[in-house]
Write a protein that holds these residues in place. Structure first.
Motif, mmCIF file in Angstrom:
data_model
loop_
_atom_site.group_PDB
_atom_site.id
_atom_site.type_symbol
_atom_site.label_atom_id
_atom_site.label_comp_id
_atom_site.label_asym_id
_atom_site.label_seq_id
_atom_site.Cartn_x
_atom_site.Cartn_y
_atom_site.Cartn_z
ATOM 1 N N PRO A 109 3.555 -1.319 -28.041
ATOM 2 C CA PRO A 109 2.204 -1.222 -27.470
ATOM 3 C C PRO A 109 1.306 -0.263 -28.263
ATOM 4 O O PRO A 109 0.147 -0.585 -28.524
ATOM 5 C CB PRO A 109 2.448 -0.686 -26.050
ATOM 6 C CG PRO A 109 3.861 -0.964 -25.759
ATOM 7 C CD PRO A 109 4.598 -0.996 -27.050
ATOM 8 N N ALA A 110 1.855 0.887 -28.656
ATOM 9 C CA ALA A 110 1.051 1.844 -29.429
ATOM 10 C C ALA A 110 0.665 1.252 -30.775
ATOM 11 O O ALA A 110 -0.465 1.434 -31.246
ATOM 12 C CB ALA A 110 1.827 3.143 -29.632
ATOM 13 N N GLY A 111 1.566 0.505 -31.384
ATOM 14 C CA GLY A 111 1.286 -0.110 -32.681
ATOM 15 C C GLY A 111 0.167 -1.131 -32.580
ATOM 16 O O GLY A 111 -0.714 -1.195 -33.450
ATOM 17 N N LEU A 112 0.194 -1.938 -31.515
ATOM 18 C CA LEU A 112 -0.851 -2.950 -31.348
ATOM 19 C C LEU A 112 -2.201 -2.280 -31.084
ATOM 20 O O LEU A 112 -3.234 -2.722 -31.598
ATOM 21 C CB LEU A 112 -0.484 -3.911 -30.212
ATOM 22 C CG LEU A 112 0.750 -4.784 -30.500
ATOM 23 C CD1 LEU A 112 1.114 -5.648 -29.293
ATOM 24 C CD2 LEU A 112 0.534 -5.676 -31.724
ATOM 25 N N LYS A 113 -2.191 -1.166 -30.314
ATOM 26 C CA LYS A 113 -3.444 -0.429 -30.090
ATOM 27 C C LYS A 113 -3.957 0.140 -31.403
ATOM 28 O O LYS A 113 -5.162 0.144 -31.668
ATOM 29 C CB LYS A 113 -3.216 0.707 -29.087
ATOM 30 C CG LYS A 113 -3.263 0.257 -27.645
ATOM 31 C CD LYS A 113 -3.146 1.465 -26.723
ATOM 32 C CE LYS A 113 -2.526 1.059 -25.396
ATOM 33 N NZ LYS A 113 -1.742 2.133 -24.793
ATOM 34 N N ALA A 114 -3.031 0.641 -32.224
ATOM 35 C CA ALA A 114 -3.431 1.191 -33.527
ATOM 36 C C ALA A 114 -4.100 0.105 -34.368
ATOM 37 O O ALA A 114 -5.154 0.339 -34.976
ATOM 38 C CB ALA A 114 -2.216 1.756 -34.259
ATOM 39 N N MET A 115 -3.518 -1.097 -34.385
ATOM 40 C CA MET A 115 -4.111 -2.197 -35.163
ATOM 41 C C MET A 115 -5.511 -2.519 -34.643
ATOM 42 O O MET A 115 -6.432 -2.778 -35.411
ATOM 43 C CB MET A 115 -3.235 -3.443 -35.077
ATOM 44 C CG MET A 115 -1.993 -3.399 -35.930
ATOM 45 S SD MET A 115 -2.332 -3.117 -37.671
ATOM 46 C CE MET A 115 -2.551 -4.797 -38.246
ATOM 47 N N ASN A 116 -5.666 -2.488 -33.320
ATOM 48 C CA ASN A 116 -6.973 -2.738 -32.712
ATOM 49 C C ASN A 116 -8.018 -1.750 -33.196
ATOM 50 O O ASN A 116 -9.137 -2.121 -33.571
ATOM 51 C CB ASN A 116 -6.832 -2.622 -31.191
ATOM 52 C CG ASN A 116 -7.333 -3.861 -30.513
ATOM 53 O OD1 ASN A 116 -8.217 -4.536 -31.044
ATOM 54 N ND2 ASN A 116 -6.765 -4.175 -29.364
ATOM 55 N N GLU A 117 -7.646 -0.458 -33.185
ATOM 56 C CA GLU A 117 -8.579 0.584 -33.624
ATOM 57 C C GLU A 117 -8.870 0.437 -35.113
ATOM 58 O O GLU A 117 -10.005 0.619 -35.552
ATOM 59 C CB GLU A 117 -7.999 1.977 -33.339
ATOM 60 C CG GLU A 117 -7.872 2.306 -31.861
ATOM 61 C CD GLU A 117 -9.206 2.270 -31.136
ATOM 62 O OE1 GLU A 117 -10.245 2.572 -31.773
ATOM 63 O OE2 GLU A 117 -9.224 1.910 -29.934
ATOM 64 N N LEU A 118 -7.843 0.139 -35.897
ATOM 65 C CA LEU A 118 -8.051 -0.029 -37.342
ATOM 66 C C LEU A 118 -8.965 -1.221 -37.603
ATOM 67 O O LEU A 118 -9.788 -1.198 -38.519
ATOM 68 C CB LEU A 118 -6.711 -0.221 -38.060
ATOM 69 C CG LEU A 118 -5.778 0.992 -38.058
ATOM 70 C CD1 LEU A 118 -4.466 0.654 -38.758
ATOM 71 C CD2 LEU A 118 -6.446 2.174 -38.740
ATOM 72 N N GLN A 119 -8.843 -2.252 -36.776
ATOM 73 C CA GLN A 119 -9.712 -3.422 -36.926
ATOM 74 C C GLN A 119 -11.161 -3.060 -36.630
ATOM 75 O O GLN A 119 -12.072 -3.551 -37.289
ATOM 76 C CB GLN A 119 -9.220 -4.550 -36.005
ATOM 77 C CG GLN A 119 -9.999 -5.845 -36.081
ATOM 78 C CD GLN A 119 -9.801 -6.591 -37.394
ATOM 79 O OE1 GLN A 119 -9.758 -5.982 -38.470
ATOM 80 N NE2 GLN A 119 -9.702 -7.901 -37.339
ATOM 81 N N SER A 120 -11.381 -2.153 -35.668
ATOM 82 C CA SER A 120 -12.756 -1.757 -35.345
ATOM 83 C C SER A 120 -13.380 -0.970 -36.493
ATOM 84 O O SER A 120 -14.604 -0.897 -36.612
ATOM 85 C CB SER A 120 -12.798 -0.947 -34.046
ATOM 86 O OG SER A 120 -12.270 0.341 -34.276
ATOM 87 N N LEU A 121 -12.534 -0.370 -37.356
ATOM 88 C CA LEU A 121 -13.048 0.371 -38.511
ATOM 89 C C LEU A 121 -13.131 -0.511 -39.753
ATOM 90 O O LEU A 121 -13.640 -0.097 -40.791
ATOM 91 C CB LEU A 121 -12.123 1.557 -38.827
ATOM 92 C CG LEU A 121 -12.017 2.666 -37.792
ATOM 93 C CD1 LEU A 121 -10.865 3.595 -38.141
ATOM 94 C CD2 LEU A 121 -13.318 3.443 -37.721
ATOM 95 N N ASN A 122 -12.609 -1.749 -39.622
ATOM 96 C CA ASN A 122 -12.472 -2.629 -40.787
ATOM 97 C C ASN A 122 -13.817 -3.270 -41.132
ATOM 98 O O ASN A 122 -14.542 -3.706 -40.251
ATOM 99 C CB ASN A 122 -11.429 -3.712 -40.462
ATOM 100 C CG ASN A 122 -10.934 -4.424 -41.686
ATOM 101 O OD1 ASN A 122 -11.360 -4.127 -42.803
ATOM 102 N ND2 ASN A 122 -10.034 -5.372 -41.474
ATOM 103 N N ARG A 123 -14.106 -3.349 -42.433
ATOM 104 C CA ARG A 123 -15.378 -3.941 -42.855
ATOM 105 C C ARG A 123 -15.327 -5.467 -42.872
ATOM 106 O O ARG A 123 -16.326 -6.132 -42.717
ATOM 107 C CB ARG A 123 -15.766 -3.415 -44.246
ATOM 108 C CG ARG A 123 -16.282 -1.994 -44.222
ATOM 109 C CD ARG A 123 -16.535 -1.518 -45.637
ATOM 110 N NE ARG A 123 -15.283 -1.542 -46.421
ATOM 111 C CZ ARG A 123 -15.249 -1.455 -47.736
ATOM 112 N NH1 ARG A 123 -16.355 -1.378 -48.428
ATOM 113 N NH2 ARG A 123 -14.078 -1.445 -48.360
ATOM 114 N N ASP A 124 -14.145 -6.012 -43.114
ATOM 115 C CA ASP A 124 -13.991 -7.468 -43.213
ATOM 116 C C ASP A 124 -12.908 -7.880 -42.223
ATOM 117 O O ASP A 124 -11.732 -7.611 -42.431
ATOM 118 C CB ASP A 124 -13.595 -7.814 -44.658
ATOM 119 C CG ASP A 124 -13.269 -9.294 -44.832
ATOM 120 O OD1 ASP A 124 -13.299 -10.029 -43.813
ATOM 121 O OD2 ASP A 124 -12.975 -9.693 -45.965
#
Lengths: 194, 176
Positions: A109-124
């Motif tokens: 669960p923490a890993g999936l949340k991390a991916m979510n946050e990283l996606q919000s910072l992602n330019r593409d």
């Protein structure tokens, strides 16, 4: 995926067994394997429950949070793209620590949340960012310090010393993670986005 | 090098001591939490029993039919040349794809050669330092809709390969 693997294994086994005339052995193997899966689970019930019980104490005492805080300087170095104090750091830290302790149920669960946050910072939004690549490579480099299920398996098959592999396993895990970080740093430079 | 084996014997008692002491200083209900956690662990094991039955049966069929032996014979010239244990090859590839299927193959090796054989020890260490790369990647990237994963796969494969090489070296140094 497992659909094809599982089906394929059985079909190949049956075809080869038919050709080699070992159907009697195959029949026995089907019965015996199903039986040994259950005896194996009985051993695992004891060993794994003992370990998850212990880990629950660690979790409730706040070990994950306190180790995450100690990890922050290293994380800032590994993920220079993420803004300071961003919540992504917390999820990444929780995922790494939970993986290190072998707490799969807390890690995913923490890993999936991390991916979510990283996606919000992602330019593409179709393409993985450097932070995502680094996070995934470390995550998949194997972090777990003590692989209790392997120890339980060894014990079930009458190993004289089931836990003798912990020490070498630690070094090998360290080796794979260091190699993963180095590979990520090198590939990041080589394949820098325009 | 034998210090590594010494560490192996210490880790579990040491983990107990540290966690109990840590929980004690944080005033956590030790025994109650242990019981709750153990109950969760039991659920986890019961949940994996069906996959274990399914995959151990599949590996059992492969083994009994002789298919695994044919595969080993087929690839052994290459693995002997590389110095890699032939019987560990199917497990090594399966490890990247599925953890339950690789557990099935691991147990087959334990059954056939014993966990304390050279190959049994090597695969034990190898399984401790590798991950199901393909599965994990698809779950994590799919969850946020990433299709171009750039250098994630090569990076993860390099990490896992490094782990396998270290595992092989350590097995040779400690147990050969």
């Amino acid at each position: 995926m497992l659909n094809y693997i599982w089906g394929g294994m059985i079909v190949i086994g049956l075809v080869v067994g038919g050709i080699t005339g070992r159907m009697q052995e195959v029949t026995n193997a089907i019965i015996d394997s199903a039986k040994s899966a259950v005896t194996l689970c009985i051993t695992m019930l004891g060993v794994m429950s003992m370990w998850t019980g212990l880990m629950r104490i660690a979790e409730k005492a706040g070990l994950i949070e306190s180790l995450s805080n100690k990890m922050m300087p290293a994380l800032r170095w590994l993920f220079p793209e993420i803004p300071k104090n961003h919540v992504a750091f917390r999820h990444i830290a929780t995922n790494f620590i939970a993986n290190i302790l072998g707490l799969g149920w807390a890690a995913t669960p923490a890993g999936l949340k991390a991916m979510n946050e990283l996606q919000s910072l992602n330019r593409d939004s179709n393409t993985a960012s450097d932070s995502m690549c680094m996070f995934m490579i470390i995550n998949m480099s194997s972090l777990q310090l003590v692989t209790m299920n392997i120890i339980a398996f060894r014990s079930q098959y009458n190993s004289a010393n089931p836990s003798e592999i912990i020490g070498p396993g630690l070094i090998a895990t360290l080796g794979s993670t260091v190699a993963g970080v180095l590979a990520a740093l090198l590939l990041r430079k080589k394949r820098a986005r325009p | 090098m034998t210090v590594l084996l010494y560490i192996s014997n210490l880790i579990i008692p040491l983990t107990f001591a540290l966690i109990i002491a840590y929980g004690y200083t944080k005033r956590v209900d030790l025994y109650e939490n242990f019981i709750v956690g153990a109950k969760d662990g039991m659920k986890t094991v019961v949940d994996i029993l069906p996959t274990l039955i399914g995959l151990m049966v599949a590996v059992g069929v492969l083994r009994a039919s002789g298919a695994l032996d044919y595969l080993s014979a087929l690839i052994s010239p290459l693995t002997v040349y590389l110095g890699y244990p032939t019987e560990a090859v199917p497990l090594t590839f399966m490890r990247l794809v599925s953890s339950s299927a690789s557990n099935g193959l691991l147990l087959d090796i334990f059954e056939k050669y014993g966990p304390d054989s050279y190959i049994g020890r090597f695969v034990s260490i190898m399984m401790s330092c590798t991950e199901t790369v393909i599965y994990t990647m698809s779950v994590y990237f799919m969850s946020v809709g990433i299709t171009k994963t750039r250098y994630t796969l090569p990076g993860a494969l390099i990490a896992n390969l490094a782990g396998i090489i270290v595992a092989l070296i350590l097995t040779n140094m400690l147990f050969a």
